[in-house]
Design an enzyme around this catalytic site. Structure first.
Site, PDB file in Angstrom:
ATOM      1  N   ARG A 121       0.816  -1.235   0.000  1.00  0.00           N
ATOM      2  CA  ARG A 121       0.000   0.000   0.000  1.00  0.00           C
ATOM      3  C   ARG A 121       0.848   1.283   0.000  1.00  0.00           C
ATOM      4  NH1 ARG A 121      -3.424  -2.845   3.735  1.00  0.00           N
ATOM      5  NH2 ARG A 121      -5.127  -3.773   2.539  1.00  0.00           N
ATOM      6  N   LYS A 143       2.790  11.266 -11.479  1.00  0.00           N
ATOM      7  CA  LYS A 143       1.938  10.369 -12.271  1.00  0.00           C
ATOM      8  C   LYS A 143       2.709   9.071 -12.472  1.00  0.00           C
ATOM      9  CE  LYS A 143      -1.155  13.268 -14.973  1.00  0.00           C
ATOM     10  NZ  LYS A 143      -1.537  13.706 -16.332  1.00  0.00           N
ATOM     11  N   GLU A 185       8.339  17.577 -25.455  1.00  0.00           N
ATOM     12  CA  GLU A 185       7.739  17.989 -24.171  1.00  0.00           C
ATOM     13  C   GLU A 185       8.292  19.360 -23.746  1.00  0.00           C
ATOM     14  OE1 GLU A 185       5.241  16.353 -22.812  1.00  0.00           O
ATOM     15  OE2 GLU A 185       5.490  14.187 -23.120  1.00  0.00           O
ATOM     16  N   LYS A 227       6.737  22.937 -14.489  1.00  0.00           N
ATOM     17  CA  LYS A 227       5.939  21.769 -14.101  1.00  0.00           C
ATOM     18  C   LYS A 227       5.671  21.785 -12.592  1.00  0.00           C
ATOM     19  CE  LYS A 227       4.683  17.107 -14.651  1.00  0.00           C
ATOM     20  NZ  LYS A 227       4.745  15.866 -15.379  1.00  0.00           N
ATOM     21  N   GLU A 237      -4.851  16.716 -11.069  1.00  0.00           N
ATOM     22  CA  GLU A 237      -5.471  17.046 -12.356  1.00  0.00           C
ATOM     23  C   GLU A 237      -6.975  17.275 -12.261  1.00  0.00           C
ATOM     24  OE1 GLU A 237      -3.455  15.286 -15.808  1.00  0.00           O
ATOM     25  OE2 GLU A 237      -5.455  14.862 -16.568  1.00  0.00           O
ATOM     26  N   ARG A 241      -3.828  21.290 -14.149  1.00  0.00           N
ATOM     27  CA  ARG A 241      -2.820  20.314 -14.623  1.00  0.00           C
ATOM     28  C   ARG A 241      -3.169  19.753 -15.997  1.00  0.00           C
ATOM     29  NH1 ARG A 241       0.520  15.712 -11.225  1.00  0.00           N
ATOM     30  NH2 ARG A 241       1.660  14.925 -13.024  1.00  0.00           N
ATOM     31  N   ASN A 245      -1.436  18.138 -20.725  1.00  0.00           N
ATOM     32  CA  ASN A 245      -1.805  17.109 -21.708  1.00  0.00           C
ATOM     33  C   ASN A 245      -1.915  17.683 -23.119  1.00  0.00           C
ATOM     34  OD1 ASN A 245      -1.962  15.252 -19.612  1.00  0.00           O
ATOM     35  ND2 ASN A 245      -4.106  15.764 -19.194  1.00  0.00           N
ATOM     36  N   HIS A 248      -1.547  15.586 -26.228  1.00  0.00           N
ATOM     37  CA  HIS A 248      -1.535  14.188 -25.797  1.00  0.00           C
ATOM     38  C   HIS A 248      -2.789  13.422 -26.219  1.00  0.00           C
ATOM     39  CE1 HIS A 248       1.937  15.431 -23.564  1.00  0.00           C
ATOM     40  NE2 HIS A 248       2.073  14.276 -22.946  1.00  0.00           N
ATOM     41  N   HIS A 252      -1.508  10.364 -27.831  1.00  0.00           N
ATOM     42  CA  HIS A 252      -1.616   9.035 -27.206  1.00  0.00           C
ATOM     43  C   HIS A 252      -2.291   8.045 -28.148  1.00  0.00           C
ATOM     44  CE1 HIS A 252      -1.221   9.997 -22.597  1.00  0.00           C
ATOM     45  NE2 HIS A 252      -0.063   9.852 -23.192  1.00  0.00           N
ATOM     46  N   HIS A 264       7.003   8.205 -27.647  1.00  0.00           N
ATOM     47  CA  HIS A 264       5.992   9.031 -26.989  1.00  0.00           C
ATOM     48  C   HIS A 264       6.142  10.511 -27.403  1.00  0.00           C
ATOM     49  CE1 HIS A 264       3.293  10.468 -23.834  1.00  0.00           C
ATOM     50  NE2 HIS A 264       4.234  11.330 -23.495  1.00  0.00           N
TER      51      HIS A 264
HETATM   52  P1  NAD Z   1      11.998   5.350 -22.112  1.00  0.00           P
HETATM   53  O1  NAD Z   1      11.933   5.301 -20.653  1.00  0.00           O
HETATM   54  O2  NAD Z   1      11.545   4.158 -22.877  1.00  0.00           O
HETATM   55  O3  NAD Z   1      13.502   5.668 -22.529  1.00  0.00           O
HETATM   56  C1  NAD Z   1      13.822   5.742 -23.887  1.00  0.00           C
HETATM   57  C2  NAD Z   1      15.017   4.841 -24.254  1.00  0.00           C
HETATM   58  O4  NAD Z   1      16.211   5.485 -23.824  1.00  0.00           O
HETATM   59  C3  NAD Z   1      15.010   3.480 -23.594  1.00  0.00           C
HETATM   60  O5  NAD Z   1      15.475   2.531 -24.530  1.00  0.00           O
HETATM   61  C4  NAD Z   1      16.020   3.622 -22.455  1.00  0.00           C
HETATM   62  O6  NAD Z   1      16.634   2.398 -22.132  1.00  0.00           O
HETATM   63  C5  NAD Z   1      17.015   4.561 -23.069  1.00  0.00           C
HETATM   64  N1  NAD Z   1      17.758   5.384 -22.115  1.00  0.00           N
HETATM   65  C6  NAD Z   1      17.291   6.000 -21.010  1.00  0.00           C
HETATM   66  N2  NAD Z   1      18.227   6.805 -20.512  1.00  0.00           N
HETATM   67  C7  NAD Z   1      19.326   6.668 -21.290  1.00  0.00           C
HETATM   68  C8  NAD Z   1      20.614   7.266 -21.277  1.00  0.00           C
HETATM   69  N3  NAD Z   1      20.941   8.213 -20.411  1.00  0.00           N
HETATM   70  N4  NAD Z   1      21.491   6.880 -22.222  1.00  0.00           N
HETATM   71  C9  NAD Z   1      21.145   5.951 -23.160  1.00  0.00           C
HETATM   72  N5  NAD Z   1      19.943   5.383 -23.248  1.00  0.00           N
HETATM   73  C10 NAD Z   1      19.036   5.751 -22.311  1.00  0.00           C
HETATM   74  O7  NAD Z   1      11.179   6.599 -22.712  1.00  0.00           O
HETATM   75  P2  NAD Z   1      10.985   8.109 -22.248  1.00  0.00           P
HETATM   76  O8  NAD Z   1      10.864   8.875 -23.493  1.00  0.00           O
HETATM   77  O9  NAD Z   1      11.987   8.521 -21.258  1.00  0.00           O
HETATM   78  O10 NAD Z   1       9.574   8.061 -21.512  1.00  0.00           O
HETATM   79  C11 NAD Z   1       8.381   7.822 -22.194  1.00  0.00           C
HETATM   80  C12 NAD Z   1       7.349   7.362 -21.214  1.00  0.00           C
HETATM   81  O11 NAD Z   1       7.108   8.384 -20.247  1.00  0.00           O
HETATM   82  C13 NAD Z   1       6.003   7.021 -21.824  1.00  0.00           C
HETATM   83  O12 NAD Z   1       5.555   5.785 -21.330  1.00  0.00           O
HETATM   84  C14 NAD Z   1       5.092   8.129 -21.330  1.00  0.00           C
HETATM   85  O13 NAD Z   1       3.760   7.701 -21.187  1.00  0.00           O
HETATM   86  C15 NAD Z   1       5.724   8.480 -20.015  1.00  0.00           C
HETATM   87  N6  NAD Z   1       5.441   9.833 -19.547  1.00  0.00           N
HETATM   88  C16 NAD Z   1       5.030   9.984 -18.258  1.00  0.00           C
HETATM   89  C17 NAD Z   1       4.792  11.237 -17.749  1.00  0.00           C
HETATM   90  C18 NAD Z   1       4.398  11.403 -16.308  1.00  0.00           C
HETATM   91  O14 NAD Z   1       4.023  12.507 -15.932  1.00  0.00           O
HETATM   92  N7  NAD Z   1       4.495  10.379 -15.509  1.00  0.00           N
HETATM   93  C19 NAD Z   1       4.979  12.369 -18.562  1.00  0.00           C
HETATM   94  C20 NAD Z   1       5.414  12.181 -19.861  1.00  0.00           C
HETATM   95  C21 NAD Z   1       5.649  10.912 -20.348  1.00  0.00           C
HETATM   96  N1  GLY Z   2       2.681  14.797 -18.438  1.00  0.00           N
HETATM   97  C1  GLY Z   2       1.416  15.183 -17.934  1.00  0.00           C
HETATM   98  C2  GLY Z   2       1.388  15.416 -16.472  1.00  0.00           C
HETATM   99  O1  GLY Z   2       2.348  15.198 -15.771  1.00  0.00           O
HETATM  100  O2  GLY Z   2       0.386  15.811 -15.964  1.00  0.00           O
END
Ligand code: NAD
Ligand code: GLY
Length: 361
Positions: A121, A143, A185, A227, A237, A241, A245, A248, A252, A264
């Site tokens: 939890r 998130k 972003e 942010k 949100e 917030r 999006n 998105h 998405h 993404h």
């Molecule tokens: P990811 O985590 O898949 O990383 C992209 C690639 O880069 C992967 O292959 C990873 O292994 C590699 N990598 C990471 N750091 C590295 C480094 N320093 N050197 C070499 N390779 C490296 O993708 P991302 O673009 O970081 O994240 C996308 C995800 O984030 C999506 O699932 C999206 O939905 C999510 N997201 C979440 C929020 C939130 O608020 N929580 C906001 C935006 C996006």
């Molecule tokens: N990336 C959208 C949020 O964090 O709200």
């Protein structure tokens, strides 16, 4: 070192901007997390690149350091991977004092965070974002979650970390395409909140692309400040917030329909272009403003259109979005550059034309 504080009703925590991992142990100590079991969660790439250096830092303050690695990529952002995390946690008798350390991009942070939110939890977790996207966006704001049966992030929780530790030097190993995805972003913040920041990006685009250190740090800091301000005002949100999006809703849908062939950030870029076109048709964005955003996205090698996906499937997929309320899709629409508004009063015709703009068959 730069420090930004996120203040939410559930937690207050620092975002630290550093150029190495040298300050990590001390930062953990300052958050009163010393003396505990700690577990690094990394994907196969970040595990190889950064696990050892992070482990060494954690060993200075942890009781024991564990690590668990999962296959990289959005296709592994699911409950099966989370189940593997839980099994590892249980096997090693993690308790309510254990700290999960997310070492990687947004996929890693979202999943490690979700596992921390739900195991027993809720146990503590730290974000160490290593992609540009994670450093400017996903590691901040709590998130967490996974994709489920073809719907992006549909299982999740708002759960804030104890600390976000950004080591900007990790960007040196990031593939160019992933850097570009993060820039989508970054540009989003300019479009939704700050014409001044948008101009800064236009002026500094060469230095950003050549990864000039001071400019990159300043850019990441500004994104975190923007942010942190939004999340501090509206953690869960309920209103403000939603502006984060921007791009998105359509983005998405493209991401899911393309079966994660597009990153993404690339899909967010397409989604932003689609709603800018919609905004232009509504006469709320000028042709010049649309062109400026297009040019900036293109400068960072982001796609301006896609041609391998079905427009109809994208349209239908949008109804699986979390933001659909009573069968109406909520959109964040632009008013020029630097201001947006949220509405669900968007006609089917407007949506289909916006999709047409970025999907060329
Ligand atoms: P990811 O985590 O898949 O990383 C992209 C690639 O880069 C992967 O292959 C990873 O292994 C590699 N990598 C990471 N750091 C590295 C480094 N320093 N050197 C070499 N390779 C490296 O993708 P991302 O673009 O970081 O994240 C996308 C995800 O984030 C999506 O699932 C999206 O939905 C999510 N997201 C979440 C929020 C939130 O608020 N929580 C906001 C935006 C996006
Ligand atoms: N990336 C959208 C949020 O964090 O709200």
């Amino acid at each position: 070192m730069e420090k930004i504080t996120v203040v939410t009703p559930t937690k207050q925590y620092p975002i630290l901007l550093e150029q190495s991992f040298d300050g990590l142990a001390n930062a953990i100590k300052e958050q009163n997390l010393s003396g505990r079991k700690m577990c690094i969660i990394a994907d196969e790439n970040t595990d190889k690149l950064y696990r050892e250096v992070v482990k060494k830092e954690l060993q200075k303050v942890a009781d024991t350091v564990f690590y668990h690695c999962f296959p990289a990529g959005e296709q592994h952002k699911n409950l099966e991977t989370i189940s593997n995390f839980y099994q590892f946690y249980q096997k090693n008798r993690f308790d309510r004092k254990t700290v999960i350390v997310a070492l990687g991009g947004g996929v890693c942070g979202d999943m490690a965070g979700f596992s921390a939110a739900t195991y027993l939890r809720g146990i503590s977790f730290i974000q160490i974002p290593t992609t540009l996207l994670a450093q400017v966006d996903s590691s901040v704001g709590g998130k967490t979650g996974v994709d489920f049966c073809g719907a992006k992030n549909n299982i999740g929780a708002f759960y804030q970390p104890e600390l976000v530790y950004i080591n900007t030097s990790t960007l040196k190993t990031l593939p160019q395409k992933e850097f570009s995805a993060g820039m989508a972003e970054v540009i989003k913040y300019g479009c939704i909140l700050s014409p001044k920041f948008f101009q800064y990006l236009q002026q500094q685009k060469q230095n950003i692309l050549s990864m000039q250190h001071d400019v990159l740090s300043e850019m990441i800091k500004q994104c975190c400040l923007l942010k942190a301000e939004v999340v501090s005002k509206d953690e869960k949100e309920n209103g403000l917030r939603e502006i984060l999006n921007f791009g998105h809703t359509i983005g998405h849908a493209i991401e899911t329909i393309s079966n994660f062939q597009l990153l993404h950030g690339e899909c967010v870029s397409l989604g932003m272009l689609a709603v800018l076109e919609l905004g232009k048709k509504r006469k709320e964005v000028t042709e010049q403003e649309q062109k400026e955003v297009q040019e900036l996205l293109a400068y960072f090698h982001l796609p301006l259109y896609v041609n391998s996906v079905s427009k109809e499937n994208i349209y239908q997929q949008m109804f699986l979005d979390k933001k659909v309320k009573q069968n109406k899709i909520s959109f964040v629409l632009p008013k020029g550059i630097g201001e947006v508004y949220t509405t669900s009063e968007v006609s089917e015709n407007e949506i289909r034309k916006a999709i047409d703009f970025v999907v060329k068959i």
